[in-house]
Design a protein around this motif. Structure first.
Motif, PDB file in Angstrom:
ATOM      1  N   ALA A 313       0.877  -1.293  -0.024  1.00  3.87           N
ATOM      2  CA  ALA A 313      -0.048  -0.028  -0.150  1.00  3.87           C
ATOM      3  C   ALA A 313       0.904   1.248   0.025  1.00  3.87           C
ATOM      4  O   ALA A 313       0.563   2.424  -0.729  1.00  3.87           O
ATOM      5  CB  ALA A 313      -1.118   0.038   1.203  1.00  3.87           C
ATOM      6  N   TYR A 314       1.968   1.059   0.616  1.00  6.40           N
ATOM      7  CA  TYR A 314       2.806   2.284   0.767  1.00  6.40           C
ATOM      8  C   TYR A 314       3.566   2.565  -0.399  1.00  6.40           C
ATOM      9  O   TYR A 314       3.757   3.753  -0.955  1.00  6.40           O
ATOM     10  CB  TYR A 314       3.740   2.260   2.021  1.00  6.40           C
ATOM     11  N   HIS A 315       3.827   1.506  -1.384  1.00  7.76           N
ATOM     12  CA  HIS A 315       4.638   1.713  -2.526  1.00  7.76           C
ATOM     13  C   HIS A 315       3.504   2.212  -3.517  1.00  7.76           C
ATOM     14  O   HIS A 315       4.109   2.989  -4.191  1.00  7.76           O
ATOM     15  CB  HIS A 315       4.822   0.232  -3.217  1.00  7.76           C
ATOM     16  N   LYS A 316       2.210   1.853  -3.459  1.00 10.05           N
ATOM     17  CA  LYS A 316       1.361   2.415  -4.305  1.00 10.05           C
ATOM     18  C   LYS A 316       1.415   3.917  -4.137  1.00 10.05           C
ATOM     19  O   LYS A 316       1.238   4.709  -5.162  1.00 10.05           O
ATOM     20  CB  LYS A 316      -0.095   2.018  -3.884  1.00 10.05           C
ATOM     21  N   ILE A 317       1.707   4.513  -2.904  1.00 10.43           N
ATOM     22  CA  ILE A 317       1.662   5.935  -2.814  1.00 10.43           C
ATOM     23  C   ILE A 317       2.840   6.583  -2.962  1.00 10.43           C
ATOM     24  O   ILE A 317       2.802   7.645  -3.595  1.00 10.43           O
ATOM     25  CB  ILE A 317       1.109   6.216  -1.356  1.00 10.43           C
ATOM     26  N   PHE A 318       3.960   6.110  -2.325  1.00  9.80           N
ATOM     27  CA  PHE A 318       5.232   6.622  -2.566  1.00  9.80           C
ATOM     28  C   PHE A 318       6.141   6.352  -3.543  1.00  9.80           C
ATOM     29  O   PHE A 318       7.177   6.785  -3.774  1.00  9.80           O
ATOM     30  CB  PHE A 318       6.033   6.628  -1.197  1.00  9.80           C
ATOM     31  N   ASN A 319       5.588   5.247  -4.364  1.00  9.64           N
ATOM     32  CA  ASN A 319       6.541   4.744  -5.663  1.00  9.64           C
ATOM     33  C   ASN A 319       5.745   3.880  -6.601  1.00  9.64           C
ATOM     34  O   ASN A 319       5.778   2.746  -7.009  1.00  9.64           O
ATOM     35  CB  ASN A 319       7.407   3.368  -4.774  1.00  9.64           C
ATOM     36  N   PRO A 320       4.926   4.772  -7.148  1.00  4.66           N
ATOM     37  CA  PRO A 320       3.798   4.198  -7.993  1.00  4.66           C
ATOM     38  C   PRO A 320       4.293   3.753  -9.253  1.00  4.66           C
ATOM     39  O   PRO A 320       3.895   2.571  -9.753  1.00  4.66           O
ATOM     40  CB  PRO A 320       2.900   5.535  -8.285  1.00  4.66           C
ATOM     41  N   ASP A 321       5.690   4.401  -9.782  1.00  8.48           N
ATOM     42  CA  ASP A 321       6.228   3.755 -11.014  1.00  8.48           C
ATOM     43  C   ASP A 321       6.353   2.136 -11.089  1.00  8.48           C
ATOM     44  O   ASP A 321       6.281   1.409 -11.907  1.00  8.48           O
ATOM     45  CB  ASP A 321       7.062   4.526 -11.385  1.00  8.48           C
ATOM     46  N   GLU A 322       6.881   1.700  -9.733  1.00 13.00           N
ATOM     47  CA  GLU A 322       7.436   0.402  -9.781  1.00 13.00           C
ATOM     48  C   GLU A 322       6.379  -0.672  -9.174  1.00 13.00           C
ATOM     49  O   GLU A 322       6.363  -1.846  -9.227  1.00 13.00           O
ATOM     50  CB  GLU A 322       8.617   0.213  -8.842  1.00 13.00           C
ATOM     51  N   VAL A 323       5.064  -0.167  -9.088  1.00 15.18           N
ATOM     52  CA  VAL A 323       4.032  -0.909  -8.379  1.00 15.18           C
ATOM     53  C   VAL A 323       3.764  -2.170  -9.319  1.00 15.18           C
ATOM     54  O   VAL A 323       3.661  -3.276  -8.756  1.00 15.18           O
ATOM     55  CB  VAL A 323       2.629  -0.145  -8.139  1.00 15.18           C
ATOM     56  N   PRO A 324       3.575  -2.076 -10.679  1.00 15.80           N
ATOM     57  CA  PRO A 324       3.239  -3.247 -11.244  1.00 15.80           C
ATOM     58  C   PRO A 324       4.195  -4.466 -11.498  1.00 15.80           C
ATOM     59  O   PRO A 324       3.895  -5.501 -11.177  1.00 15.80           O
ATOM     60  CB  PRO A 324       3.084  -2.754 -12.906  1.00 15.80           C
ATOM     61  N   GLN A 325       5.434  -3.963 -11.345  1.00 13.42           N
ATOM     62  CA  GLN A 325       6.632  -4.890 -11.306  1.00 13.42           C
ATOM     63  C   GLN A 325       6.511  -5.613  -9.865  1.00 13.42           C
ATOM     64  O   GLN A 325       6.756  -6.674  -9.733  1.00 13.42           O
ATOM     65  CB  GLN A 325       7.755  -4.133 -11.414  1.00 13.42           C
ATOM     66  N   ILE A 326       6.628  -4.695  -8.789  1.00 14.28           N
ATOM     67  CA  ILE A 326       6.621  -5.468  -7.507  1.00 14.28           C
ATOM     68  C   ILE A 326       5.460  -6.329  -7.318  1.00 14.28           C
ATOM     69  O   ILE A 326       5.790  -7.389  -6.785  1.00 14.28           O
ATOM     70  CB  ILE A 326       6.530  -4.183  -6.452  1.00 14.28           C
ATOM     71  N   GLU A 327       4.121  -6.019  -7.808  1.00 16.69           N
ATOM     72  CA  GLU A 327       3.173  -6.845  -7.831  1.00 16.69           C
ATOM     73  C   GLU A 327       3.256  -8.191  -8.539  1.00 16.69           C
ATOM     74  O   GLU A 327       3.154  -9.293  -7.849  1.00 16.69           O
ATOM     75  CB  GLU A 327       1.965  -6.295  -8.095  1.00 16.69           C
ATOM     76  N   GLN A 328       3.789  -7.934  -9.491  1.00 21.21           N
ATOM     77  CA  GLN A 328       4.360  -9.353 -10.165  1.00 21.21           C
ATOM     78  C   GLN A 328       5.148 -10.226  -9.541  1.00 21.21           C
ATOM     79  O   GLN A 328       4.775 -11.453  -9.293  1.00 21.21           O
ATOM     80  CB  GLN A 328       4.808  -8.845 -11.661  1.00 21.21           C
ATOM     81  N   THR A 339      13.750  -7.121   0.867  1.00 23.78           N
ATOM     82  CA  THR A 339      14.174  -6.207  -0.336  1.00 23.78           C
ATOM     83  C   THR A 339      13.408  -5.336  -0.764  1.00 23.78           C
ATOM     84  O   THR A 339      13.567  -4.143  -1.000  1.00 23.78           O
ATOM     85  CB  THR A 339      14.476  -7.167  -1.803  1.00 23.78           C
ATOM     86  N   CYS A 340      11.975  -5.780  -0.809  1.00 19.75           N
ATOM     87  CA  CYS A 340      10.881  -4.824  -1.061  1.00 19.75           C
ATOM     88  C   CYS A 340      10.664  -3.562   0.175  1.00 19.75           C
ATOM     89  O   CYS A 340      10.420  -2.560  -0.544  1.00 19.75           O
ATOM     90  CB  CYS A 340       9.467  -5.746  -1.101  1.00 19.75           C
ATOM     91  N   LYS A 341      10.931  -4.165   1.485  1.00 23.41           N
ATOM     92  CA  LYS A 341      10.954  -3.053   2.267  1.00 23.41           C
ATOM     93  C   LYS A 341      12.229  -1.900   2.055  1.00 23.41           C
ATOM     94  O   LYS A 341      11.937  -0.649   2.443  1.00 23.41           O
ATOM     95  CB  LYS A 341      11.314  -3.766   3.563  1.00 23.41           C
ATOM     96  N   MET A 342      13.226  -2.496   1.994  1.00 24.10           N
ATOM     97  CA  MET A 342      14.598  -1.595   1.776  1.00 24.10           C
ATOM     98  C   MET A 342      14.236  -0.638   0.587  1.00 24.10           C
ATOM     99  O   MET A 342      14.575   0.562   0.707  1.00 24.10           O
ATOM    100  CB  MET A 342      15.764  -2.445   1.490  1.00 24.10           C
ATOM    101  N   ASN A 343      13.633  -1.234  -0.460  1.00 28.86           N
ATOM    102  CA  ASN A 343      13.209  -0.500  -1.318  1.00 28.86           C
ATOM    103  C   ASN A 343      12.377   0.927  -1.280  1.00 28.86           C
ATOM    104  O   ASN A 343      12.251   2.113  -1.706  1.00 28.86           O
ATOM    105  CB  ASN A 343      12.868  -1.226  -2.776  1.00 28.86           C
ATOM    106  N   LEU A 344      11.338   0.491  -0.444  1.00 27.44           N
ATOM    107  CA  LEU A 344      10.275   1.402  -0.170  1.00 27.44           C
ATOM    108  C   LEU A 344      10.941   2.391   0.860  1.00 27.44           C
ATOM    109  O   LEU A 344      10.512   3.739   0.833  1.00 27.44           O
ATOM    110  CB  LEU A 344       9.181   0.655   1.058  1.00 27.44           C
ATOM    111  N   ILE A 345      11.794   2.031   1.870  1.00 28.02           N
ATOM    112  CA  ILE A 345      12.415   3.079   2.761  1.00 28.02           C
ATOM    113  C   ILE A 345      13.099   3.984   1.744  1.00 28.02           C
ATOM    114  O   ILE A 345      12.795   5.200   2.285  1.00 28.02           O
ATOM    115  CB  ILE A 345      13.459   2.212   3.504  1.00 28.02           C
TER     116      ILE A 345
END
Ligand code: TRP
Length: 398
Positions: A313-328, A339-345
Motif C-alpha cells: 500500500a505504501y509503494h502505491k503511494i510513494f513509489n507508484p512507477d514500480e508498483v506493477p513490477q513489485i506486484e508481479q 528487499t521490498c522493504k528496503m526499496n520502500l524505505i
C-alpha cells in the motif's frame, strides 16, 4: 485574488499531536491543491480539542506548534491561505452561543459522532462499574463464608451439609450483591454524568467555525458529514428566521487511497502503528523493517498477497512507477519482503526528505511561525468580525 477564485473554503484539524502520512495523503495534499483554486481558511481547532481533553492541557501549546510545522512543511502556504488558531478569534465563540439557540437538544443527541462517543464512554464506565461490583460481591461472599463457618463451629451444621451449604450460600451472596451493585437510581439520560456540555455543543462550534467566514465549501472526511449537515440546517434556519447572512456550505469529498498502519490495521496513534511526517530516516527504517507483511510469505520464494500488505500500500503511494513490477514479482515469489522493504524505505525517505527539511527550517524559527499565526489571526478576525456585524444586525442585538 479572491474574486478570481471558485469560492471560499474553511477546514480545520484538532491539534492532538504530530501528523502522520495518512494525514499527508488524505488531507494535506488535498488542501495544498485547493489553495490555488479557492480562498482558503485553515483552522487549528484548539477549543474542539478541549472537549474531551480539558483535563490534559499540558501539551496543547506544543501540539499547536507542531501541527503548524506539519502544515507549513507539507506546503500549506501562508502566502496563499489563512492559517490561524481557533481560540485567537473570539467571534467563533460569540457565533457559537447565538447558534446554540437554534438547535434543539434532541437534534444534538442524535448526532452520530456524539452517540459513538457516548457508547465509548459507557463501555469505559461499564468496566469500572463491573470491577467495583465484583469487589463488592467478593466481599459479600467472604462475609457469608465466615457466617457459615461460625454456624459450623457452633455445631449448628454437620460435616456433610457444611460443604453443600457453603457452596450454595456463597454463590447466592455473590450473585445477589452483584445485582445490587448494578441497580442505580434511574436517570433520564443514563450517560448524562459522563459527558460535558462542551462535547454536546461540539458540532455547533464547528458550524460557527465554518459560517463565521461564510465559507461555501468544506473539505472534510466522510465521518464529518453529519456535522456539516447540522451546519447547513443552522445556516438555513438563521437565514429564514433573521436575514440571509450565510451561504449553505457544500462538502468537498475527495477519493484518496487509504493508508494502513504498519500493522495492517487503520493508521492511528492509539494503535501505535503510525509513520509520522516528521519521523527521521532512522525511525522510518526501523518502523518499516518491523512492519507487518503477508504472514503466508515466510521465505523469499513463497508467493505473496500484496493486496493485504501495508508495504505494498505504501509503494502505491510513494513509489507508484514500480508498483506493477513489485506486484508481479511478489506474487511470483521472486521478490523477498526484506528487499521490498528496503526499496520502500528509499522511496519513502525521498518523499519525506524535502518535507523534513522544510519542517526543520520552520522549527528553528519559532518567531516566524508565531508571526504567521498572528498574521492569520488578523486576517481571520477581520473577516469573522465583518460577519458578526451582519449577524448582530440581523438579530437586532443592541
Ligand atoms: N471536527 C473536525 C475533526 O475532528 C475538526 C474541525 C473543527 C473542523 N472545526 C472544523 C473541520 C470546521 C472542518 C470545518 O476533524
Amino acid at each position: 485574488m479572491a474574486n478570481e477564485k471558485k469560492g471560499r473554503i474553511l477546514s480545520g484539524m484538532r491539534p492532538t499531536g504530530k501528523l502522520h502520512i495518512g494525514h499527508l495523503v488524505g488531507v494535506l495534499s488535498n488542501w495544498r491543491k485547493l489553495q490555488d483554486e479557492y480562498e482558503c481558511y485553515f483552522e487549528i481547532a484548539d477549543w474542539h480539542a478541549l472537549t474531551d481533553a480539558y483535563d490534559r492541557t499540558d501539551e496543547l501549546r506544543d501540539n499547536i506548534f507542531n501541527i503548524t510545522l506539519d502544515w507549513l512543511a507539507t506546503g500549506i502556504d501562508p502566502e496563499k491561505s489563512v492559517l490561524f488558531v481557533q481560540s485567537h478569534v473570539l467571534q467563533h465563540a460569540e457565533l457559537h452561543i447565538l447558534f446554540s439557540m437554534l438547535v434543539s437538544l434532541s437534534r444534538l443527541l442524535r448526532v452520530p459522532t456524539f452517540k459513538e462517543k457516548i457508547a465509548e464512554l459507557r463501555v469505559g464506565e461499564l468496566r469500572h462499574k463491573t470491577k467495583k461490583a465484583l469487589e463488592k460481591s467478593a466481599e459479600a461472599a467472604v462475609n457469608s463464608f465466615f457466617d457459615i463457618l461460625e454456624q459450623y463451629q457452633q455445631g449448628q451444621l454437620d460435616q456433610a451439609s457444611y460443604r453443600a451449604v457453603l457452596k450454595a450460600k456463597l454463590k447466592e451472596a455473590f450473585m445477589e450483591s452483584l445485582k445490587d451493585a448494578f441497580i442505580g437510581e434511574e436517570e433520564e439520560l443514563p450517560y448524562g454524568h459522563l459527558v460535558n456540555y462542551g462535547l454536546l455543543g461540539y458540532p455547533i462550534l464547528q458550524a460557527a467555525d465554518i459560517l463565521v467566514y461564510r465559507a461555501d465549501h468544506v473539505p472534510i472526511g466522510a465521518d464529518q458529514l453529519p456535522h456539516l449537515e447540522l451546519t447547513r440546517e443552522i445556516a438555513r434556519k438563521f437565514n429564514s428566521m433573521y436575514d440571509k447572512v450565510f451561504p449553505v456550505p457544500e462538502p468537498v469529498l475527495t477519493e484518496f487511497p487509504k493508508v494502513p498502519g504498519t500493522d495492517g490495521r487503520k493508521m492511528s496513534k492509539s494503535y501505535g502503528n503510525t509513520i509520522f511526517i516528521s519521523d527521521p530516516p532512522e525511525e522510518i527504517e526501523k518502523k518499516i523493517r518491523k512492519a507487518y507483511t503477508d504472514p503466508a510469505k515466510i521465505r523469499k520464494n513463497d508467493p505473496g498477497h500484496p493486496e493485504q500488505c501495508p508495504i505494498f500500500a505504501y509503494h502505491k503511494i510513494f513509489n507508484p512507477d514500480e508498483v506493477p513490477q513489485i506486484e508481479q514479482d511478489c506474487k511470483a515469489g521472486k521478490l523477498g519482503c526484506v528487499t521490498c522493504k528496503m526499496n520502500l524505505i528509499k522511496h519513502l525517505n525521498a518523499a519525506l526528505d524535502p518535507i523534513r527539511e522544510k519542517r526543520r527550517e520552520y522549527e528553528s524559527k519559532p518567531d516566524l511561525v508565531r508571526d504567521i499565526l498572528a498574521e492569520g489571526e488578523r486576517k481571520a478576525r477581520t473577516e469573522a468580525e465583518s460577519t458578526m456585524i451582519r449577524v448582530r444586525d440581523a438579530m437586532k442585538l443592541w
